[in-house]
Design a protein around this motif. Structure first.
Motif, mmCIF file in Angstrom:
data_model
loop_
_atom_site.group_PDB
_atom_site.id
_atom_site.type_symbol
_atom_site.label_atom_id
_atom_site.label_comp_id
_atom_site.label_asym_id
_atom_site.label_seq_id
_atom_site.Cartn_x
_atom_site.Cartn_y
_atom_site.Cartn_z
ATOM 1 N N VAL A 1 0.819 -1.370 0.060
ATOM 2 C CA VAL A 1 0.058 0.027 0.072
ATOM 3 C C VAL A 1 0.918 1.237 -0.059
ATOM 4 O O VAL A 1 1.927 1.142 0.751
ATOM 5 N N SER A 2 0.503 2.172 -0.629
ATOM 6 C CA SER A 2 1.072 3.580 -0.663
ATOM 7 C C SER A 2 1.002 4.288 0.342
ATOM 8 O O SER A 2 -0.021 3.969 0.936
ATOM 9 N N ALA A 3 1.800 5.152 0.832
ATOM 10 C CA ALA A 3 1.667 5.995 1.888
ATOM 11 C C ALA A 3 0.864 7.330 1.313
ATOM 12 O O ALA A 3 2.029 8.203 0.831
ATOM 13 N N PRO A 4 -0.154 7.664 1.597
ATOM 14 C CA PRO A 4 -0.762 8.897 1.042
ATOM 15 C C PRO A 4 -0.552 10.363 1.733
ATOM 16 O O PRO A 4 -0.295 10.317 2.793
ATOM 17 N N ASP A 5 -0.496 11.092 0.720
ATOM 18 C CA ASP A 5 -0.261 12.579 1.284
ATOM 19 C C ASP A 5 -1.398 13.322 1.394
ATOM 20 O O ASP A 5 -1.560 14.263 1.478
ATOM 21 N N ALA A 6 -2.235 12.828 0.602
ATOM 22 C CA ALA A 6 -4.076 13.320 0.675
ATOM 23 C C ALA A 6 -4.864 12.392 0.831
ATOM 24 O O ALA A 6 -5.016 11.645 2.097
ATOM 25 N N ALA A 7 -5.666 12.039 -0.090
ATOM 26 C CA ALA A 7 -6.830 10.954 0.000
ATOM 27 C C ALA A 7 -6.899 9.944 -0.670
ATOM 28 O O ALA A 7 -7.946 9.351 -1.126
ATOM 29 N N VAL A 8 -5.742 9.784 -1.590
ATOM 30 C CA VAL A 8 -5.522 8.607 -2.685
ATOM 31 C C VAL A 8 -4.800 7.458 -1.955
ATOM 32 O O VAL A 8 -3.357 7.913 -1.582
ATOM 33 N N VAL A 9 -5.309 6.110 -2.052
ATOM 34 C CA VAL A 9 -4.232 5.071 -1.548
ATOM 35 C C VAL A 9 -4.482 4.312 -2.575
ATOM 36 O O VAL A 9 -5.223 3.662 -3.233
ATOM 37 N N SER A 10 -3.216 3.614 -2.986
ATOM 38 C CA SER A 10 -2.842 2.830 -3.927
ATOM 39 C C SER A 10 -2.279 1.557 -3.453
ATOM 40 O O SER A 10 -1.708 1.219 -2.502
ATOM 41 N N VAL A 11 -3.225 0.255 -4.006
ATOM 42 C CA VAL A 11 -2.810 -1.006 -3.383
ATOM 43 C C VAL A 11 -2.437 -1.703 -4.678
ATOM 44 O O VAL A 11 -3.165 -1.927 -5.624
ATOM 45 N N THR A 12 -1.180 -2.322 -4.845
ATOM 46 C CA THR A 12 -0.526 -2.922 -5.604
ATOM 47 C C THR A 12 -1.424 -4.429 -5.949
ATOM 48 O O THR A 12 -1.734 -5.148 -4.940
ATOM 49 N N ALA A 13 -1.666 -4.825 -7.364
ATOM 50 C CA ALA A 13 -2.424 -5.847 -7.497
ATOM 51 C C ALA A 13 -1.378 -6.858 -8.154
ATOM 52 O O ALA A 13 -0.322 -6.203 -8.860
ATOM 53 N N PRO A 14 -1.321 -8.074 -8.326
ATOM 54 C CA PRO A 14 -0.272 -9.208 -8.907
ATOM 55 C C PRO A 14 -0.302 -8.847 -10.430
ATOM 56 O O PRO A 14 0.924 -8.982 -11.370
ATOM 57 N N GLY A 15 -1.196 -8.257 -11.251
ATOM 58 C CA GLY A 15 -1.477 -8.177 -12.535
ATOM 59 C C GLY A 15 -2.598 -7.561 -13.065
ATOM 60 O O GLY A 15 -3.543 -7.428 -11.988
ATOM 61 N N PRO A 16 -2.782 -7.377 -14.333
ATOM 62 C CA PRO A 16 -4.282 -6.449 -14.707
ATOM 63 C C PRO A 16 -5.184 -7.300 -14.531
ATOM 64 O O PRO A 16 -6.270 -6.979 -14.131
ATOM 65 N N GLU A 17 -5.188 -8.702 -14.988
ATOM 66 C CA GLU A 17 -6.563 -9.428 -14.640
ATOM 67 C C GLU A 17 -6.709 -9.823 -13.149
ATOM 68 O O GLU A 17 -7.886 -9.677 -12.928
#
Length: 378
Positions: free
Chosen positions: A306-322
């Motif tokens: 998980v990314s460390a957000p500086d505002a209100a967007v949090v990114s969670v890595t997935a294994p791939g597009p599918e």
């Protein structure tokens, strides 16, 4: 099938095999999902004061603006919004466009003179990338948030006008650009700093005035700010704000302003009401920050990247597009809407879920949504 349609079908098949098919999913007005995909950060899109202001303007002006801003499309609602936005952002003037995308295209093009060099962050939004391309200017793409690389690019063209182009809060991972350092570097080299503050306006900074204000750059003569009005303000449209001379130049030359039908007056009036609420929304911003921190803690505790957000967007890595697509679909089926970002929408070819934290859902619903994301993880 005609050859050109067959070619499109083959390309669609290749995208499907790569897990990159995109589909439209209409929602109803009474959709009951917990929304962690939309950008209504402060929950203002349906606020009674916002809706009432829009409804009043709708009854007065009708549905559309009926023309471009320079023909019949400028109304009192547009001018009142522009004055309020300029005051909030601490600039001479602001100019409202019909979308944030068009605002960015217009701003980048208007900053380009003969021999201008554009220095663009590798993670910039598509609208900034397209603005650079359409401008016809030479563009150097620098590694993400790398101030030294920006300085090197500027130093290599000492006798040319230059513009440093960046988002403030980046739309994919939610990290904050080093704006103060970028501005200092740009100023040393006589360059202008263009900041897309879309994901920061209303969310960070004093009175929610954005990341440019938070960095202490309010009203600087070599800073131009753009933003959408469709995120924390819950409406639609875009704005370019900065020195009066630059805004005048936009009015007289920006094709995406001159030749486009104006933002509907009802939307301008609704956004104007939303600005007032956002300026007084310190409590909402505190809740957003608390929820973003909670999301990171809960998801990391479950072993997710998980990314460390500086505002209100949090990114969670997935294994791939599918896997990202399946993960988002499983969340949706369980009553939670999340964003699903895959190449080519991601700048680093990494697929992820994007969570846009909002103050609209109840705290209980929000915490349950985090549980669903963990339960549905591939």
């Amino acid at each position: 099938m005609a050859d050109w349609l067959a070619a499109l079908a083959r390309r669609a098949d290749l995208r499907a095999k790569a897990g990159l098919t995109r589909r439209l999913s209409p929602r109803t007005a009474d959709d009951a999902v917990v929304d962690l995909a939309g950008n209504d950060y402060l929950g203002l899109s349906a606020h009674p004061e916002v809706v009432a202001a829009a409804a009043k303007a709708l009854s007065e002006y009708g549905l559309g603006a009926t023309g471009s801003r320079l023909v019949r499309g400028s109304t009192g609602a547009h001018h009142a919004l522009e004055e309020t936005l300029a005051d909030w952002l601490g600039v001479d003037r602001s100019l409202v466009f019909s979308s944030g995308y068009l605002a960015n295209l217009g701003a980048v093009r208007a900053l380009v003179r003969p021999r201008t060099l554009l220095v663009s962050d590798a993670h910039n939004h598509a609208s900034l990338i397209d603005g650079c391309r359409i401008s016809g200017a030479e563009t150097v793409v620098t590694p993400h948030a790398d101030v030294d690389a920006v300085a090197t690019a500027l130093a290599a063209a000492p006798d040319r006008p230059a513009v440093v182009v960046t988002e403030s809060v980046f739309s994919v991972d939610g990290d904050l650009a080093p704006l103060a350092r970028l501005h200092a570097t740009a100023r040393v080299h006589g360059a202008v700093l263009l900041v897309d503050d879309a994901h920061a306006l209303g969310v960070v900074g004093p009175t929610g005035a954005g990341a440019v204000a938070a960095a202490g750059l309010t009203g600087e003569p070599d800073v131009v700010v753009t933003a959408t009005l469709s995120k924390a303000l819950g409406g639609a449209g875009g704005v370019v704000a900065g020195p009066a001379e630059f805004v005048r130049h936009l009015v007289e030359t920006a094709r995406t302003f001159i030749y486009d039908t104006a933002l509907p007056p009802a939307v301008a009036a609704g956004v104007h009401a939303a600005v007032g609420l956002a300026r007084d929304g310190d409590g909402l911003r505190a809740e957003l920050a608390a929820r973003a921190a909670l999301a990171v803690d809960r998801l990391r505790a479950a072993g997710l990247d998980v990314s460390a957000p500086d505002a209100a967007v949090v990114s969670v890595t997935a294994p791939g597009p599918e896997a990202a697509t399946d993960w988002a679909a499983a969340c949706r089926e369980t009553g939670v809407a999340v964003g699903c970002f895959r190449p080519p929408s991601t700048p680093d070819s990494r697929s992820r879920l994007r969570l846009t934290i909002g103050a609209g859902p109840s705290r209980a619903d929000f915490e349950r949504a985090l549980e669903v994301i963990v339960e549905c993880a591939p």
